[in-house]
Design an enzyme around this catalytic site. Structure first.
Site, mmCIF file in Angstrom:
data_model
loop_
_atom_site.group_PDB
_atom_site.id
_atom_site.type_symbol
_atom_site.label_atom_id
_atom_site.label_comp_id
_atom_site.label_asym_id
_atom_site.label_seq_id
_atom_site.Cartn_x
_atom_site.Cartn_y
_atom_site.Cartn_z
ATOM 1 N N HIS A 16 0.872 -1.196 0.000
ATOM 2 C CA HIS A 16 0.000 0.000 0.000
ATOM 3 C C HIS A 16 0.897 1.231 0.000
ATOM 4 C CE1 HIS A 16 -3.764 2.206 1.618
ATOM 5 N NE2 HIS A 16 -2.873 3.117 1.288
ATOM 6 N N LEU A 19 2.451 7.111 -4.457
ATOM 7 C CA LEU A 19 3.610 7.689 -5.166
ATOM 8 C C LEU A 19 3.291 9.043 -5.776
ATOM 9 C CD1 LEU A 19 5.434 4.729 -6.980
ATOM 10 C CD2 LEU A 19 6.149 5.991 -4.939
ATOM 11 N N ARG A 20 2.008 9.453 -5.765
ATOM 12 C CA ARG A 20 1.624 10.781 -6.274
ATOM 13 C C ARG A 20 1.963 10.934 -7.766
ATOM 14 N NH1 ARG A 20 -1.397 10.901 -1.837
ATOM 15 N NH2 ARG A 20 -0.377 11.687 0.016
ATOM 16 N N ASN A 44 -5.291 7.283 -5.907
ATOM 17 C CA ASN A 44 -6.038 8.517 -5.543
ATOM 18 C C ASN A 44 -5.309 9.777 -5.978
ATOM 19 O OD1 ASN A 44 -4.054 8.108 -3.536
ATOM 20 N ND2 ASN A 44 -5.256 9.150 -1.954
ATOM 21 N N LEU A 222 -4.913 9.121 8.123
ATOM 22 C CA LEU A 222 -6.210 8.447 8.192
ATOM 23 C C LEU A 222 -6.045 6.987 7.764
ATOM 24 C CD1 LEU A 222 -8.472 11.245 6.713
ATOM 25 C CD2 LEU A 222 -8.542 10.346 9.057
ATOM 26 N N ASP A 250 1.448 2.606 3.512
ATOM 27 C CA ASP A 250 0.612 3.795 3.357
ATOM 28 C C ASP A 250 1.471 5.051 3.452
ATOM 29 O OD1 ASP A 250 -1.658 5.231 2.825
ATOM 30 O OD2 ASP A 250 -2.507 5.080 4.845
ATOM 31 N N HIS A 254 2.980 14.541 1.696
ATOM 32 C CA HIS A 254 2.411 15.842 1.342
ATOM 33 C C HIS A 254 3.518 16.852 1.588
ATOM 34 C CE1 HIS A 254 -1.847 14.550 1.178
ATOM 35 N NE2 HIS A 254 -1.522 13.733 2.161
ATOM 36 N N ALA A 266 -3.966 14.685 5.629
ATOM 37 C CA ALA A 266 -3.674 13.413 6.300
ATOM 38 C C ALA A 266 -2.623 12.654 5.503
ATOM 39 C CB ALA A 266 -4.940 12.579 6.388
#
Ligand code: DOR
Ligand code: ZN
Length: 353
Positions: A16, A19-20, A44, A222, A250, A254, A266
């Site tokens: 999970h 990598l943006r 996402n 989160l 995860d 950011h 988050a």
């Protein structure tokens, strides 16, 4: 018995990972590919990775960010929406590109606006996934405003997961980033078609980390870290060797200004020291012999993929490890997770393969 100071394991995978895109992708990808052979890539982005064609383009972009000399295979996922096309999903899975779909309840977390509002809209896709054996990764939290944020995972299990598993018993599900004792107990109670990822940070911090002594945005993620009893349950599960539990960091970078804000994002960026932190945790739990199962064996077994042939060597040094507090990227600096204690285990560079 003398203490273990060296450990060689199969090269690990991260089940999970965020990598943006763009400059952030370029800046943070090397932190993962240095140690991990493969990772399940979260979809996402803005806009999300919805179709097989989106995933193909994203995969190409990721490969361009992998430093020369690192071998890395991104395992692509699709973002499940109310309009996802079952035929596209089946074609993507048949081609070998798509390894899972990701279910975000709308509003549950970062970039989840395109997520699922009414689970019934996803039934045709879930039906097809059951038939072809494609796993569904779940962000397991309800978003109902009347549910306390600390209870969102436990309520999700009762209200969404149990009914869904009754409706689709053959659907292979991964409960992502389990954070609660209830989550651990539920996974343990299920004989088949349910696996769970555990993060590095939820094994190390409880809710005091971000609330005591001032708001600490770099420990906010989160699902939120919960009270100590839950952290202990997660550690027990991770270090037990139980094949239903495997690593999904995860790691979710950011840029610092987006976290150090009146409404901070988050996500915790753990990739650079993930393996050092895990070796520390497993050593504390007297379970270094279970580390390989958690990071290198249980995940591939659940996903039906071969284990990695390459090796990774961990060495426990005498002096605390130095690691960068921040990684600078073209999208800004990103603070690296601080476990709150010195780290002694390092990945021996050049010992791969
Ligand atoms: O803390 C989190 N950050 N949790 C998620 O579910 C999403 C992630 C992100 O994308 O930043
Ligand atoms: Zn995530």
């Amino acid at each position: 018995m003398s203490a273990v100071t060296e450990l060689e394991i199969r090269r690990p995978d991260d089940w999970h990972l965020h990598l943006r895109a763009g400059a952030m992708l370029d800046g943070i990808t090397p932190s993962t590919t240095a140690d991990f052979a493969r990772a399940i890539i979260m979809p996402n982005l803005v806009p999300p990775v919805v179709t097989t064609a989106d995933a193909e383009a994203y995969r190409t972009r990721i490969m361009a960010a992998v430093p020369q000399g690192d071998t890395f295979e991104p395992l692509m996922t699709l973002y499940l929406t109310g309009v996802t096309d079952p035929d596209d999903v089946a074609a993507g899975a048949a081609s070998g590109l798509i390894k899972a779909l990701k279910l975000y309840p709308a509003g549950a977390t970062t970039n989840s606006e395109s997520g699922i509002r009414d689970i019934e809209t996803a039934y045709p896709v879930l039906e097809r996934m059951s038939e072809i054996g494609l796993p569904l990764c779940m962000h397991g939290e309800v978003t109902d405003p009347d549910i306390d944020i600390f209870d969102r995972e436990a309520v999700f299990i009762d209200r969404v997961l149990i009914p869904l598993r009754a409706r689709f018993p053959d659907l292979r599900i991964v409960m992502e980033h389990v954070t609660s004792r209830q989550g651990v107990d539920y996974v343990r109670s299920q004989e088949k078609n349910l696996g769970a990822t555990l993060t590095v940070h939820h094994l190390i911090i409880n809710r005091n980390a971000y609330l005591v002594g001032g708001i600490k945005p770099h420990f906010y993620c989160l699902p939120v870290a919960k009270r100590e009893t839950h952290r202990l349950a997660l550690r027990e599960a991770a270090t037990s060797g139980d094949s239903r539990f495997f690593l999904g960091t995860d790691s979710a970078p950011h840029a610092d200004p987006a976290k150090e804000s009146a409404c901070g994002c988050a996500g915790i960026f753990t990739a650079p020291t993930a393996m050092s932190c895990l070796a520390h945790v497993f050593e504390q739990e007297n379970a270094l012999d279970k580390l390989e199962a958690f990071v290198s064996l249980n995940g591939p077994a659940y996903y039906g993929l071969p284990v990695n042939e390459e090796r990774l060597r961990l060495v426990r040094g005498e002096a605390p490890l130095e690691w960068p507090k921040r990684v600078s990227t073209g999208a800004g600096p990103v603070t690296v997770f601080d476990p709150g204690f010195p780290l002694f285990w390092r990945v021996e560079k050049g010992a791969k393969g």
